[in-house]
Write an enzyme that holds these catalytic residues in place. Sequence first.
Site, mmCIF file in Angstrom:
data_model
loop_
_atom_site.group_PDB
_atom_site.id
_atom_site.type_symbol
_atom_site.label_atom_id
_atom_site.label_comp_id
_atom_site.label_asym_id
_atom_site.label_seq_id
_atom_site.Cartn_x
_atom_site.Cartn_y
_atom_site.Cartn_z
ATOM 1 N N SER A 54 0.808 -1.220 0.000
ATOM 2 C CA SER A 54 0.000 0.000 0.000
ATOM 3 C C SER A 54 0.838 1.266 0.000
ATOM 4 C CB SER A 54 -0.866 -0.016 1.247
ATOM 5 O OG SER A 54 -1.505 1.205 1.409
ATOM 6 N N LYS A 55 0.356 2.236 -0.741
ATOM 7 C CA LYS A 55 1.041 3.521 -0.750
ATOM 8 C C LYS A 55 0.484 4.415 0.371
ATOM 9 C CE LYS A 55 4.004 3.645 -4.207
ATOM 10 N NZ LYS A 55 4.200 2.196 -4.150
ATOM 11 N N ARG A 56 -0.643 3.983 0.928
ATOM 12 C CA ARG A 56 -1.197 4.815 1.993
ATOM 13 C C ARG A 56 -0.304 4.660 3.210
ATOM 14 N NH1 ARG A 56 -6.982 2.673 2.526
ATOM 15 N NH2 ARG A 56 -5.787 0.805 2.146
ATOM 16 N N GLN A 57 0.448 5.722 3.466
ATOM 17 C CA GLN A 57 1.496 5.633 4.478
ATOM 18 C C GLN A 57 0.976 5.238 5.861
ATOM 19 O OE1 GLN A 57 4.933 5.573 4.291
ATOM 20 N NE2 GLN A 57 4.257 5.192 2.206
#
Length: 527
Positions: A285-288
């Site tokens: 995931s790029k959602r930090q």
Amino acid sequence: MISPRCHEFLNLFQRLVPKIFINHVKNVSTSPSDKVRVRFAPSPTGHLHLGGLRTALYNYLFARSRGGALVLRLEDTDQSRLVPGAAEALERDLAWAGIPPDESPARGGPHGPYTQSQRLPIYREHAERLLQSGAAYRCFCSERRLDLLRREALRARQVPRYDNRCRHLSQQQVGEKLARGEHFCIRFKLVPSPEPFQDLVYGPVAYDVGRHEGDPVVLKGDGYPTYHLASVVDDRLMQVSHVLRGVEWQVSTPKHLLIYRALGWEPPQFGHLPLILNPDATKLSKRQGDVSVGGLRERGIFPLALLNYVTLAGGGFTRDLYRTKPCIYSLPELASVFDVGRLNAHSCRLQPDQLREFNRLELQRRLSSGDDAELVQQVRQLVATKFARSGVQLRLEDEHVLAVLRWSQARVHTLRDLVEPHLAFLWVVPSTAVDLPPAHRAVLERVSAEVAGMADAQFQKEWLKPWLQRVAEDSGVQFRELMKLLRAVLSGLQEGPGVAEMMHILGRSETASRLDRALSVLKTHSQ
Ligand code: GLU
């Protein structure tokens, strides 16, 4: 390190995977008495995320399981990509996670400095050695030419590679260019390397890098080394015995082995950790907030829960470690059963539900082991941040916070869940401005009187519920009405857990005091 390259490597790796001969014969050639030194070598280009945490954890476990040492080395040779503060944050995050290195930039150690930008003369010296032995050469190609090569390759749908032109410059040509003051970098001469290397996780891996790639730069024009040279030199000088790192670096390993050979050094053993994927098998995931250690900490995830979770994405233990009964393992426990030969050689999907479950288990573990002072403190802080306003009375005494924590351990996954609006009644003493119809005074007085006469031990949900039903019947008040009234008196809210449960959580004396407060307001109003 160096993420444009990282992407490049990853793409290249994905394309090359079919060409890499992999089988799963695993061979860990250390005996327990070998001196194990491992390292975690992140680039301070961002925050620690789950992939990095897993690499650090496995290195830590490997070191601990063999009585060895873990080195933290900061690979900051791509100065253009540094993020201010990231280096310090990395060390803080590792400390928070409970896996501090034995040697590091902050702690120091016998093989420092541990930050690559502080070791430039060391890399220059080794690049010179490679030049002198003929294993490396000066490359004078301009950025323009390299760019052109890249574009041509892309147009021809090929993987861009340097064409090794400067390899063939005569000594005289080199001398002339140097005399003219032309800029150069140093490239390493790739030679055929058809024989496979033994990956501790993947078994034999064969990749003849010289056939597929152009000669790599080892020292840039600005005097900084590239990852390849710096990592080989440092692993050697820091006496690293085993390199455990992400599989995206596996494609670089044959190159590193050639550099070791050119410098006349015995290489460490290499093992690569599989990719971590999102639950839907896409790239992480790029959602930090989902994957950064700091983000998860902010959400109330406990360090040990996170570490146990991360081991699900990598293996390294007997299959039934988590199957027999889900539970939290301490780091010494994990280290004692860690087996590098059992690391997964296939990509692993994250399972976020398991993280919440691990967090709940960790909350339980801490409470049952009496490790609760910090929890109480954290809850106090959360409550104060969320509800403190002028005129609001909060319940923050140790005893109350602990009682709530004990009640909550089977119900919540993070401490943050305890300050959700429907549980506000736990902390906020309801305002006495609740509008109560005077007709309800009689039933409230009865409830209050009976509560006053009850024993604390009676004050259980299971007992309170039928009792409330009886009170409603005897007083000729509809049960629903009575519940609405008591909910308003006890919490000032319209929603929340059942009234019996609410009374149980509040405890007898707090319930009694909230009833009394409401009654005294009713009395004043009716006078
Ligand atoms: N600096 C590389 C990174 O950021 C580490 C590669 C290695 O461990 O050799 O992931």
